[in-house]
Write a protein that holds these residues in place. Structure first.
Motif, short mmCIF file in Angstrom:
data_model
loop_
_atom_site.label_atom_id
_atom_site.label_comp_id
_atom_site.label_asym_id
_atom_site.label_seq_id
_atom_site.Cartn_x
_atom_site.Cartn_y
_atom_site.Cartn_z
N ALA A 460 0.02 0.45 0.30
CA ALA A 460 0.22 -0.80 -0.60
C ALA A 460 0.76 -0.59 -1.90
O ALA A 460 1.60 -1.39 -1.99
N LEU A 461 0.36 0.61 -2.57
CA LEU A 461 0.88 0.92 -3.52
C LEU A 461 2.58 1.08 -3.73
O LEU A 461 3.43 0.87 -4.20
N THR A 462 2.97 1.73 -2.40
CA THR A 462 4.16 2.40 -2.41
C THR A 462 5.08 0.73 -2.05
O THR A 462 6.28 0.65 -2.47
N VAL A 463 4.45 0.05 -1.40
CA VAL A 463 5.22 -1.41 -1.06
C VAL A 463 5.43 -1.94 -2.45
O VAL A 463 6.57 -2.69 -2.68
N LEU A 485 0.06 -6.11 5.54
CA LEU A 485 -0.26 -6.14 4.18
C LEU A 485 -1.37 -7.23 3.82
O LEU A 485 -2.27 -6.98 2.95
N VAL A 486 -1.02 -8.40 4.21
CA VAL A 486 -1.94 -9.50 4.17
C VAL A 486 -3.54 -9.28 4.65
O VAL A 486 -4.48 -9.44 4.01
N GLU A 487 -3.52 -8.53 5.69
CA GLU A 487 -4.67 -8.15 6.21
C GLU A 487 -5.60 -7.18 5.22
O GLU A 487 -6.76 -7.38 5.22
N VAL A 496 -8.05 -0.93 -2.38
CA VAL A 496 -7.09 -1.35 -1.19
C VAL A 496 -6.87 -2.52 -1.89
O VAL A 496 -5.57 -3.03 -1.78
N ARG A 497 -7.75 -3.35 -2.05
CA ARG A 497 -7.62 -4.69 -2.30
C ARG A 497 -6.74 -5.26 -3.52
O ARG A 497 -5.78 -5.84 -3.52
N ARG A 498 -6.99 -4.20 -4.58
CA ARG A 498 -6.11 -4.28 -5.59
C ARG A 498 -4.80 -4.07 -5.36
O ARG A 498 -3.70 -4.67 -6.12
N HIS A 499 -4.27 -2.77 -4.82
CA HIS A 499 -2.87 -2.47 -4.52
C HIS A 499 -2.20 -3.61 -3.60
O HIS A 499 -1.10 -3.85 -3.67
#
Length: 871
Positions: A460-463, A485-487, A496-499
């Protein structure tokens, strides 16, 4: 002389048993002899059993089956020294059998065995008693029993025994016991390190090896390292490394040194005595892979301390590590990569590895060993974090392709590390542009769906780092990357939620992507997350606001507020206030609904579904009020069909009135006389059949809203009157240079279009509700274009003011109040402060009066008090 007669021998006493020599070939018989009361028989039986047990494991099992263990335990405390010695010898041998160990624990013989370690006992007893304890100490329960019965102290004392077997058994037992932290603490109290260090001088390698292994565990504790240093233990270890003949001890010696390097004082001592240079040279030049590996591990453990890293950097440890990366042994490569990862906390080391190290690590990314790839990717992740130069070096050394390939690895650690490196590379705009050609976005789909939270977080951080470009967002959207990503927004893991929230916030910069995210439920999830004090974070709040900023209709319905940066565009609609968690229907669905008693939905849309010139005021009917809005729309449709060129009126007057442009470029349509004249002309000159025709034309408007053929694309209802408003204010207000004057003129214009100036006393007679109801009936819809409303109250006027202000660049906010109230707030600089040198105070906030004194500005101090006074 008479002949001597021989005297007959006396017969033996009747109560004495004659001596009997027995030769037994059965172990069972000898086991039975263990119950004999005679010392001689017991001693010989024990001796025979000892020789029998020495022959193999099967014999030990046989003795166990014959029940020899229990009577033997009684002999450990026998008065006869020989019997006691022989019994102890048997247990030294038998205790290697697991079943015998179990039985001995049940019989609780530990105290009896430890008693054999007393100083007055023979060396042989010491040897086999310590052997028995060494065998027993491999089991956790036995360790506890040895400690509870005070076995550690005599074992430490026996380390100084003249017999090498006693030393070997004692140090082996101590080594087993040190696996337990309580034993390590007890050893420190018994000052066991000096006698263990003395064992390093032994001529027997096995004793030296066991001593080093024991020190390797003991020196995990800081106090033990201090004791080792105070007893010149480091010197002994360095000498072992310098002695080639002791190469079988080098690996274990390095393990002890690795622990010692964690202690800053010990490290300084090693450095001052030249031992550190010897250690690094030894590691670099050794041909034994395990030695190199352990040397790198030693550096890794020590490098977690900042002072140690600084000292290592001064000794140029980086050169040694880079050399170890070239080893043919995978274990050495892994250890060297891990050491580089630890050294990366030092800025100087990071800079060193920029030219030397990064290319070698990228080569390791292509290794056949997944462990090597994981270690190399970890080193690169640490090297590139907060270091743009290293991230650039990775990209220039063609590291992107192997990193992208690692994203499909089966090792979660490698995937997380590779994603981190790619995120660090993407932080730089010139490098980010090149990532898309390597397929980074599509390669992230797998990690986004991973079950590992670390991988999810890094992906997610890379996205978030790569989706700063339109092309990346488009690819992510088209490849189905938004759904996983939405999941991740639902994750219970905070990081995880933050990124994921960060990534959604970045993706929401693109309107199409933001719409897709909302369709996938991102807005609803973020709303739920932000309602939880424990789950929300600054990124989730920012992502939620970002999505709302791409859906201003929903934002205004939920929050009741649009800031000056929230620019109203065509297609915006005001449904009214909704509660959090309530779904806002799309405009198309609202348009297709039949009119009801619900609040009218206000639509802002100056964009026609077909491209045509704007309507002229000349072709509009002279009717005003409700009829005017009908004729305006019909005139525009007619104009579109005929493809005729039209000219806008340049004044503020009604677009249905034919006016000539006054010399000043401004008209006087804001006057009361014009308003009265327009009111007197309402409905004049209309024939009944024309009214019916126009009503039929208006009735076709909902068909434009989506009632037509399903194959045709649906467009929002067109508002030609609002389009004229936009043209007029652009032409007449935009050229005004004074912002305050712009606001005042626009406010009067809006008030004039919505029914003119009102008085608080006559407000209840202003029949705007009837007017809105008639429009809804004529349009056969709850959706009413804002331009068709000619009698507007607070929230109608505030919306029209905001929509027109946004078109000409006047910054203002739209605030929803209670009971159908709404107002606009603008920021103006205090005129008295203009021209002064120095820092200016922040602009002051004013409420724009659109009802009672159109164009008036009221300074906002206390919102509740000022609004009460205004409304």
């Amino acid at each position: 002389m008479g002949k001597k007669v021989k005297k007959e021998a006396e017969p033996p006493p009747k109560d004495v048993f004659d001596p009997l020599t027995i030769e037994s070939k059965k172990a069972a018989t000898v086991v039975l002899m263990l119950n004999s009361p005679e010392e001689e028989i017991l001693a010989k039986a024990c001796e025979a059993i000892y020789r029998f047990a020495l022959k193999g494991e099967e014999n030990k099992a046989t003795l166990l089956e014959l029940g020899a263990v229990e009577p033997l335990t009684k002999l450990l405390t026998h008065e006869d020294k020989i019997v006691r010695r022989n019994a102890t010898m048997i247990f030294g041998i038998l205790a290697s059998n697991n079943d015998v160990k179990k039985l001995l624990r049940e019989l609780d013989v530990m105290n009896s065995v430890i008693a054999q370690l007393a100083p007055e006992e023979e060396v042989v007893i010491h040897e086999f008693a310590s052997l028995c304890l060494a065998n027993m100490s491999a089991e956790y329960t036995s360790k506890v029993q040895i400690l509870e019965h005070g076995g550690l102290e005599p074992l430490v004392r026996l380390l100084a025994s003249p017999d090498p077997d006693v030393k070997k058994n004692s140090v082996e037992c101590i080594y087993n016991l040190t696996q337990d932290f309580q034993c390590r603490a007890a050893l420190q109290e018994l000052n066991a390190i000096p006698p263990i260090l003395d064992l390093l001088k032994s001529e027997y390698p096995v004793i030296q090896l066991l001593a080093l292994k024991t020190l390797g565990i003991i020196t995990n504790d800081k106090e033990a390292r201090t004791t080792l240093r105070d007893n010149q233990g480091v010197d002994h270890l360095i000498k072992i490394l310098e002695t080639k003949e002791l190469n079988d001890l080098h690996i274990e010696a390095l393990s002890v040194i690795a622990n010692c390097l964690e202690d800053m004082d010990t490290l300084v001592l090693i450095q001052q005595t030249g031992g550190l240079k010897k250690l690094l040279s030894f590691a670099e030049n050794s041909t034994i892979p395990d030695i190199q590996k352990n040397a790198a591990k030693a550096i890794t453990k020590a490098a977690y301390d900042p002072e140690n890293r600084k000292l290592f950097h001064e000794q140029e440890v980086e050169k040694c590590l880079v050399a170890l990366l070239g080893s043919e042994n995978d274990g050495t490569k892994i250890a060297a990569s891990q050491a580089i990862s630890a050294m990366c906390e030092n800025t100087g080391s990071k800079e060193f590895f920029n030219n030397q190290g990064i290319p070698q690590l990228i080569v390791l990314l292509k290794s056949d060993s997944e462990e090597v790839r994981e270690a190399a990717s970890l080193a690169l992740a640490n090297l590139t974090t907060c270091h743009p130069a290293n991230a650039k070096a990775v990209a220039e050394a063609d590291g992107v392709d192997p990193l992208v390939n690692i994203l499909s690895s089966r090792r979660d650690g490698a995937v997380a590390n590779a994603a981190t490196v790619l995120a660090n590379v993407a932080m730089q705009e010139p490098l980010r542009a090149g990532l898309q050609s390597h397929g980074v976005t599509s390669a992230l789909l797998g990690p986004l769906r991973s079950a590992n939270t670390v991988v999810q977080s890094k992906a997610a951080l890379t996205v978030a780092a790569t989706a700063c470009d339109v092309e990346a967002r488009t690819e992510l959207r088209n490849s189905g990357g938004l759904e996983p990503l939405v999941e991740l927004l639902r994750s219970k893991n905070d990081e995880v939620r933050r990124h994921a929230s960060w990534a959604v916030m970045v993706c929401a910069n693109d309107e199409l992507t933001a719409v897709e995210l909302c369709k996938l439920g991102a807005l609803d999830i973020l709303e739920e997350v932000n309602l939880s004090a424990s789950r929300k974070n600054k990124f989730s709040e920012a992502a939620y606001n970002k999505l709302l900023n791409n859906n201003l209709s929903l934002k205004y319905s939920l929050t009741g507020y649009l800031s000056s940066s929230n620019i109203i565009s065509d297609g915006f609609y005001d449904y009214g206030r909704i509660n959090p968690g309530t779904k806002l229907l799309p405009l198309k669905d609202l348009c297709l609904q039949e009119p009801s008693d619900q609040r009218a939905v206000l639509l802002v849309n100056s964009k026609s579904s077909d491209v045509s010139p704007p309507p002229s005021t000349e072709d509009k009917s002279s009717d005003v009020g409700y009829g005017r809005s009908i004729s305006s729309s019909s005139s525009f449709r007619r104009a579109s069909k005929e493809k005729t060129n039209y000219h806008f009126s340049t004044g503020f007057g009604s677009p249905t009135e034919e006016k000539s442009e006054p010399p000043s470029g401004r008209n006087t349509a804001l006057s009361k006389g014009t308003t009265k004249e327009r009111g007197s002309r309402k409905g004049r000159g209309k024939k009944e059949e024309e009214r019916v025709k126009e009503e039929e034309e208006v009735s076709t408007l909902p068909k434009l809203m989506g009632e037509g053929s399903p194959e045709k694309e649906w467009y929002p209802p067109f508002d030609p009157d609002f389009r004229v408003y936009v043209y007029e204010v652009t032409k007449s207000i935009f050229p005004i240079t004074n912002i305050k004057e712009q606001i005042e003129v626009l406010a009067r214009y809006v008030a004039e279009k919505m029914g003119g100036k009102m008085s608080k006393e006559k407000l209840h007679n202003f029949s705007w509700e009837l007017h809105i109801s008639e429009l809804k009936f004529q349009l056969k819809s709850n959706v009413v274009p804002i331009g068709q409303i000619k009698k507007g109250i607070f929230y109608h006027r505030a919306l029209l003011f905001k929509a027109l202000a946004d078109k000409i660049g006047i910054g203002c906010s739209l605030v929803r109040g209670e009971y159908g109230r709404a107002w606009n707030e603008v920021q103006l600089m205090n005129e008295s402060r203009k021209g002064l040198i120095g820092a200016l105070p922040p602009p002051e906030v004013y409420i724009v009066d659109l009802m009672f004194h159109p164009g008036g500005l009221m300074k906002l101090r206390s919102r509740e008090a000022d609004l009460y006074r205004y409304l």
